[in-house]
Design a protein around this motif. Structure first.
Motif, mmCIF file in Angstrom:
data_model
loop_
_atom_site.group_PDB
_atom_site.id
_atom_site.type_symbol
_atom_site.label_atom_id
_atom_site.label_comp_id
_atom_site.label_asym_id
_atom_site.label_seq_id
_atom_site.Cartn_x
_atom_site.Cartn_y
_atom_site.Cartn_z
ATOM 1 N N VAL A 174 0.845 -1.192 0.000
ATOM 2 C CA VAL A 174 0.000 0.000 0.000
ATOM 3 C C VAL A 174 0.883 1.244 0.000
ATOM 4 O O VAL A 174 1.635 1.477 0.947
ATOM 5 N N TYR A 175 0.790 2.021 -1.066
ATOM 6 C CA TYR A 175 1.436 3.329 -1.131
ATOM 7 C C TYR A 175 0.355 4.326 -0.718
ATOM 8 O O TYR A 175 -0.460 4.746 -1.530
ATOM 9 N N VAL A 176 0.318 4.636 0.557
ATOM 10 C CA VAL A 176 -0.836 5.298 1.163
ATOM 11 C C VAL A 176 -1.254 6.554 0.408
ATOM 12 O O VAL A 176 -2.445 6.808 0.194
ATOM 13 N N ARG A 177 -0.312 7.343 -0.004
ATOM 14 C CA ARG A 177 -0.592 8.628 -0.644
ATOM 15 C C ARG A 177 -1.459 8.478 -1.895
ATOM 16 O O ARG A 177 -2.159 9.420 -2.294
ATOM 17 N N SER A 178 -1.425 7.285 -2.516
ATOM 18 C CA SER A 178 -2.138 7.079 -3.776
ATOM 19 C C SER A 178 -3.165 5.962 -3.728
ATOM 20 O O SER A 178 -3.704 5.581 -4.759
ATOM 21 N N PHE A 179 -3.469 5.440 -2.539
ATOM 22 C CA PHE A 179 -4.379 4.297 -2.455
ATOM 23 C C PHE A 179 -5.839 4.742 -2.476
ATOM 24 O O PHE A 179 -6.598 4.389 -3.368
ATOM 25 N N ALA A 180 -6.253 5.498 -1.477
ATOM 26 C CA ALA A 180 -7.627 6.000 -1.417
ATOM 27 C C ALA A 180 -7.670 7.212 -0.496
ATOM 28 O O ALA A 180 -7.032 7.224 0.557
ATOM 29 N N ASP A 181 -8.433 8.212 -0.901
ATOM 30 C CA ASP A 181 -8.513 9.485 -0.167
ATOM 31 C C ASP A 181 -9.779 9.499 0.681
ATOM 32 O O ASP A 181 -10.888 9.589 0.166
ATOM 33 N N TRP A 236 1.653 -4.353 3.335
ATOM 34 C CA TRP A 236 2.904 -3.638 3.581
ATOM 35 C C TRP A 236 2.681 -2.167 3.239
ATOM 36 O O TRP A 236 2.344 -1.841 2.117
ATOM 37 N N PHE A 237 2.878 -1.314 4.247
ATOM 38 C CA PHE A 237 2.689 0.118 4.061
ATOM 39 C C PHE A 237 4.034 0.805 3.848
ATOM 40 O O PHE A 237 4.937 0.691 4.683
ATOM 41 N N THR A 238 4.174 1.527 2.750
ATOM 42 C CA THR A 238 5.339 2.382 2.600
ATOM 43 C C THR A 238 5.253 3.475 3.666
ATOM 44 O O THR A 238 4.202 3.665 4.280
ATOM 45 N N PRO A 239 6.339 4.204 3.941
ATOM 46 C CA PRO A 239 6.372 5.069 5.134
ATOM 47 C C PRO A 239 5.162 5.997 5.270
ATOM 48 O O PRO A 239 4.818 6.736 4.352
#
Length: 544
Positions: free
Chosen positions: A22-29, A57-60
């Protein structure tokens, strides 16, 4: 973890897990401000359960100025406000656990942000201070110290040294905003061990270690000489003592490590996977391999052979937040991956790339060990062309504009075709613009399409979990035609019972339809069979 469905689960889950990045910044807002966040992830947990993965797995997700996508960490114990709060992270870990999804976080030990309290204190304290001993500060060379202390080259291009107004230089193997830590200092080791405990106490099941082979440096910081052994900052022996101390902490909590270890030397690589060090490491040889039967078979054999002496499982990965998306890469003349070869305007056949990516999915999911999926891979997303003025990746700027950077694989996901911004959740333009074609890849459309990439991944992951033979264990190659890979997985009964069985994976990388080996049932195909034969650039799973 009391009361969790995972409480009594197999302690060796990591040996054959399907792990979703999961690249949080681009997953879901979740709050509509244009940036993905933890609220968005929490809302999509049912989607991830239905997909069939075992861990996330979450990126930072820590406090960061985002000079390098969050890999410039300012505070490991604080969630970046753009993503949410520590309480939200704890809630996400707990909610995922209740759905039998484990959480793996990213730790970046080689460097911190230049906004980190330690580095700000070092700048304020000045030359010769104890605060500067936590980093690599040096006087420059030349008559007036105007030449960098050594000739090293940054991972992002250019010199890895920045000079301060007081005349000293500091080392940063990546961007100037990412000063390298001095791992010979006990405070650096102690802080990271405390950070591990901090997150393990909050229920984290594992840690991915960024740039795991770069932490230790030759204290003399000598010039780099080709062929020099040991290298002045790659794969130094001191690293193994660090990871042994980390492993002791992880064992207290039943947690696991996966290392980002880019090393061409097999013997050196496998040292990180000894029983008292890291549990697993990423397999970049397979990721970067071209779409070629001989090269892929060699990469698989080499991977399994290098893991065998220490009994560690292999990991299989086709893409991540740093590399060109699989659909695009496989649609090009050069189907491998090399950072140095990236350039704008590379001709791409997306239909061919998608066909090969579907086959590669069945290949990677059938191999022995664990598998990692990068968000959007299950949707068949291609690499996006980000307008020059919107590119944020420092790799682009430091290459003088030649390298497109990594933003093309980080564009926000499409969830709902008919919603604004393809259902990403934003009420304002997302932090990276989505291509006009993005709605066609939306998850809601693919969920209703039996021939979609999403449907293929869901069924493959379901079978991988349910059918004996997949996951951890051995494999054996079968005789096959030129350009065709065929191997068998012999499995005992899985949890819940069921007879032992043999599963066969066949991948046709040739230009002609290929005959199938003897089998009793076809479990799954990446493309329709052609008169009982496997089509070119297709794969299938068979029960023998």
């Amino acid at each position: 973890m009391e009361g969790s469905p995972l409480e009594s689960a197999d302690a060796l889950w990591w040996r054959d897990a399907a792990i979703y990045q999961v690249y949080v910044r681009s997953f879901a807002d979740g709050d509509g401000d244009g940036t993905g966040d933890l609220a968005g992830v929490r809302a999509k947990l049912p989607y991830l359960v239905e997909l069939g993965v075992d861990a996330l797995w979450f990126t930072p997700w820590y406090l960061s100025p985002l000079a390098d996508g969050g890999y410039d960490v300012a505070d490991y114990r604080t969630i970046d406000p753009a993503f949410g709060t520590l309480a939200e992270a704890e809630k996400l870990i707990a909610e995922a656990r209740e759905l039998s999804l484990r959480t793996i976080i990213d730790v970046v030990p080689n460097h911190v942000s230049d906004r980190h309290a330690w580095f700000r204190a070092a700048l304020a304290a000045g030359p010769g201070s104890p605060e500067r001993e936590l980093f690599h500060f040096r006087a420059g060379r030349g008559e007036h110290g105007e030449i960098p202390p050594n000739d090293w080259v940054s991972e992002f291009g250019g010199t890895p040294w920045t000079r301060l107004p007081d005349g000293e230089w500091y080392l940063h193997l990546f961007a100037p905003e990412q000063p390298d830590l001095n791992w010979a200092h006990p405070a650096v080791r102690g802080e990271h061990e405390d950070v591990l405990r901090f997150w393990f106490e909050r229920g984290v099941a594992g840690v991915r270690i960024d740039s795991a082979a770069l932490l230790a440096k030759d204290p003399a910081l000598p010039d780099f000489t080709a062929g020099r052994d040991p290298h002045p900052y790659v794969d130094l022996d001191e690293l193994h003592g660090i990871y042994r101390s980390w492993r002791a902490i992880a064992d207290e909590y039943g947690a696991v490590f996966v290392g980002e270890v880019w090393l061409p030397d097999t013997e050196r690589f496998v040292r990180y996977l000894r029983p008292d060090e890291l549990h697993t490491a990423f397999n970049f040889n397979f990721l970067a391999c071209p779409w070629d039967a001989g090269r892929l078979r060699a990469a698989i054999d080499e991977t399994l052979a290098e893991h065998a002496p220490v009994g560690a499982p292999a990991t299989w990965v086709l893409s991540n937040h740093d590399v060109t998306r699989t659909v695009t890469r496989y649609g090009r003349e050069d189907t491998g991956f090399d950072f140095a070869a990236k350039e704008f305007g590379t001709p791409t056949d997306l239909a061919l790339g998608a066909r090969r990516a579907r086959a590669a999915a069945l290949l990677s999911l059938a191999l022995p060990g664990a598998v990692y999926l990068y968000q959007g891979e299950e949707l068949g997303l291609p690499e996006a062309d980000v307008p020059l003025e919107r590119i944020q990746d420092p790799m682009h700027g430091r290459s003088g504009g030649k390298d497109p950077g990594r933003d093309g694989c980080r564009v926000p996901l499409p969830w709902t075709a008919r919603a604004p911004y393809a259902g990403f959740g934003s009420r304002t333009p997302p932090w990276l613009p989505q291509p006009a074609s993005w709605p066609a890849y939306a998850a809601d459309l693919q969920a209703a399409d039996p021939g979609s990439m999403l449907t293929l991944y869901r069924e493959a992951l379901r079978l991988r979990r349910a059918v004996p033979g997949f996951g951890d264990g051995a494999m054996r190659w079968l005789d096959s035609a030129p350009g065709v890979l065929a191997f068998a997985r012999d499995g005992g009964a899985r949890e819940g019972g069921g007879p032992a069985s043999t599963v066969i994976c066949v991948v046709n990388l040739s230009a002609e339809p290929a005959p199938l080996p003897a089998h009793t049932r076809t479990l799954l195909t990446s493309a329709p069979l052609e008169n009982g034969r496997l089509a070119p650039d297709a794969a299938c799973w068979l029960r023998a």
